[in-house]
Design a protein around this motif. Structure first.
Motif, PDB file in Angstrom:
ATOM      1  N   SER A 135       3.694  -0.041   3.430  1.00 32.34           N
ATOM      2  CA  SER A 135       3.891  -1.458   3.757  1.00 32.34           C
ATOM      3  C   SER A 135       5.368  -1.759   4.002  1.00 32.34           C
ATOM      4  O   SER A 135       5.715  -2.540   4.902  1.00 32.34           O
ATOM      5  N   TRP A 194      -6.783  -2.028   4.221  1.00 37.47           N
ATOM      6  CA  TRP A 194      -6.857  -2.236   2.768  1.00 37.47           C
ATOM      7  C   TRP A 194      -7.821  -3.378   2.418  1.00 37.47           C
ATOM      8  O   TRP A 194      -8.580  -3.285   1.451  1.00 37.47           O
ATOM      9  N   ASP A 195      -7.784  -4.471   3.190  1.00 36.02           N
ATOM     10  CA  ASP A 195      -8.734  -5.565   2.947  1.00 36.02           C
ATOM     11  C   ASP A 195     -10.171  -5.094   3.135  1.00 36.02           C
ATOM     12  O   ASP A 195     -11.072  -5.495   2.396  1.00 36.02           O
ATOM     13  N   VAL A 217       0.870  -1.188   0.000  1.00 38.86           N
ATOM     14  CA  VAL A 217       0.000   0.000   0.000  1.00 38.86           C
ATOM     15  C   VAL A 217       0.901   1.230   0.000  1.00 38.86           C
ATOM     16  O   VAL A 217       1.752   1.388   0.875  1.00 38.86           O
ATOM     17  N   ARG A 224      -2.849  -3.467   6.697  1.00 40.73           N
ATOM     18  CA  ARG A 224      -3.343  -4.599   5.916  1.00 40.73           C
ATOM     19  C   ARG A 224      -4.840  -4.784   6.076  1.00 40.73           C
ATOM     20  O   ARG A 224      -5.570  -4.993   5.107  1.00 40.73           O
ATOM     21  N   THR A 229     -11.126  -2.979  -0.066  1.00 44.74           N
ATOM     22  CA  THR A 229     -11.365  -3.771  -1.279  1.00 44.74           C
ATOM     23  C   THR A 229     -12.626  -4.617  -1.178  1.00 44.74           C
ATOM     24  O   THR A 229     -13.253  -4.915  -2.201  1.00 44.74           O
ATOM     25  N   ASN A 247     -13.812   1.208  -8.072  1.00 43.62           N
ATOM     26  CA  ASN A 247     -13.406   1.887  -6.833  1.00 43.62           C
ATOM     27  C   ASN A 247     -14.513   2.753  -6.255  1.00 43.62           C
ATOM     28  O   ASN A 247     -14.248   3.765  -5.602  1.00 43.62           O
ATOM     29  N   SER A 292      -2.306   0.488  -4.685  1.00 42.33           N
ATOM     30  CA  SER A 292      -1.721  -0.784  -4.261  1.00 42.33           C
ATOM     31  C   SER A 292      -0.839  -1.312  -5.370  1.00 42.33           C
ATOM     32  O   SER A 292      -1.148  -1.160  -6.559  1.00 42.33           O
ATOM     33  N   LEU A 315      -9.237   4.289   6.089  1.00 45.89           N
ATOM     34  CA  LEU A 315      -7.944   4.237   5.410  1.00 45.89           C
ATOM     35  C   LEU A 315      -7.337   5.631   5.256  1.00 45.89           C
ATOM     36  O   LEU A 315      -6.115   5.797   5.395  1.00 45.89           O
ATOM     37  N   VAL A 340      -4.213   6.981  -2.749  1.00 49.38           N
ATOM     38  CA  VAL A 340      -3.704   5.683  -2.331  1.00 49.38           C
ATOM     39  C   VAL A 340      -3.715   4.740  -3.524  1.00 49.38           C
ATOM     40  O   VAL A 340      -4.641   4.769  -4.356  1.00 49.38           O
TER      41      VAL A 340
END
Length: 331
Positions: free
Chosen positions: A215, A240-241, A193, A237, A244, A251, A292, A265, A290
């Motif tokens: 990260s 971000w999970d 990230v 983490r 998504t 998005n 990934s 986030l 942001v």
């Protein structure tokens, strides 16, 4: 008197006994031949005499040797006879009978204080009650925790539907259960990230920063740390999970949870930028973006599997930062 007179005191001729010893008419036996003389052997050599032994000093003379009067030694008084002690009566044995010819065994070690108490029993009553209460509290907490974890991983049921919020508050974030490692197809990707920001400097100018790999910063803080922070391991983490899972492929947020995921986030990345001093002295963050970076884990050398190692990016839109978050005020 004459020498030939038989009544004189002259001795008889040699070789004859006196007349008084011989009986009348007893013949005289002739002497037999003498035994031959045994020759003498060689004499042993004469050993020369050594020096005389040293004289032994004389000890104290006794009364008899010195001529002094003998005085008897005084004997210690005899102790009075002790009364016989009563012997303990043998007690009847209820254990197994040991045969008389059995080998003797070493006696068991008897403690110095056979009545001494150890462990909790050695404490006073007040401390015993305290220890019992502490054990009870720990046991109850362990049972509650096991029950919460069971309800969290169990399929949806009546209890989880009614008390799902309380279960989630107990589990997250410290006791989160992640089953991806045991999935039929474990995660085989590295997801990083990254964030960049538009900042306004102290002189009023605006500039765009480079990409900060958040990260990688968490990984550097974990490496070599025996007690890494739970925040450094899971906060970014999990955020971000969460995002998504609540956004579509374009998005766009799905429902209120999607909007909540964006806010969560955004606050995390703004705090990280403030920690890295991205805005500089007197500056403030205006908006953030942001993305990934996902790369596949290369297969081992012995595998024939072919995967692409080209990184793939997912770029999110710019999010404006409210004034109360611009300087890292929300913590």
């Amino acid at each position: 008197m004459d020498a030939n007179d038989g009544g004189s005191n002259a001795p008889e001729e040699s070789g004859r006994k006196p007349a008084s010893d011989e009986g009348p008419g007893t013949p005289v036996a002739p002497e037999g031949p003498r035994p031959p003389a045994v020759p003498e052997g060689p004499r042993p050599p004469v050993v020369p005499e050594g020096p005389p032994p040293p004289a032994t000093p004389e000890g104290p003379r006794t009364a008899a040797a010195s001529g002094w009067p003998h005085v008897p030694a005084q004997q210690p008084p005899h102790p009075p006879p002790s009364e016989p002690q009563p012997q303990p009566q043998p007690q009847p044995s209820y254990g197994p009978t040991v045969p008389a010819d059995a080998p003797a065994t070493a006696p068991a070690t008897v403690p110095a204080y056979p009545d001494a108490r150890i462990g909790v029993a050695a404490l006073s009553l007040r401390y015993q009650v305290g220890a019992a209460l502490a054990v009870a509290v720990v046991a109850v907490a362990a049972l509650v925790h096991l029950g919460m974890v069971f309800l969290h991983v169990a399929p949806s049921n009546t209890v989880t539907k009614q008390h799902g919020k309380a279960i989630d508050e107990w589990i997250y974030p410290e006791f989160e259960q992640n089953w991806k490692l045991f999935a039929p197809n474990p995660l085989q990707q590295n997801i990083e990230v990254q964030v960049r920001a538009d900042v306004r400097g102290a002189d009023g100018t605006t500039r765009t920063t480079g990409w900060y790999d958040l990260s990688a910063e968490d990984g550097a803080a974990i490496d070599g740390n025996l007690l890494p922070s739970h925040t450094e391991q899971n906060e970014l983490r999990r955020a971000w999970d969460f995002l998504t899972a609540t956004h579509d492929n374009a998005n766009r947020p799905i429902g209120l949870r999607g909007t909540l995921a964006e806010t969560y986030l955004r606050r995390i990345v703004v705090l990280r930028l403030d920690r890295d001093d991205a805005a500089g002295k007197g500056g403030a963050v205006q908006r953030v973006q942001v993305r990934s970076r996902t790369t596949n884990v290369p297969p081992p050398e012995w595998s024939d599997e072919q995967v692409s190692t080209t990184p793939q990016y997912r770029l999110l839109p710019w999010w404006p930062v409210p004034a109360d978050e611009a300087a890292g005020g929300v913590r």
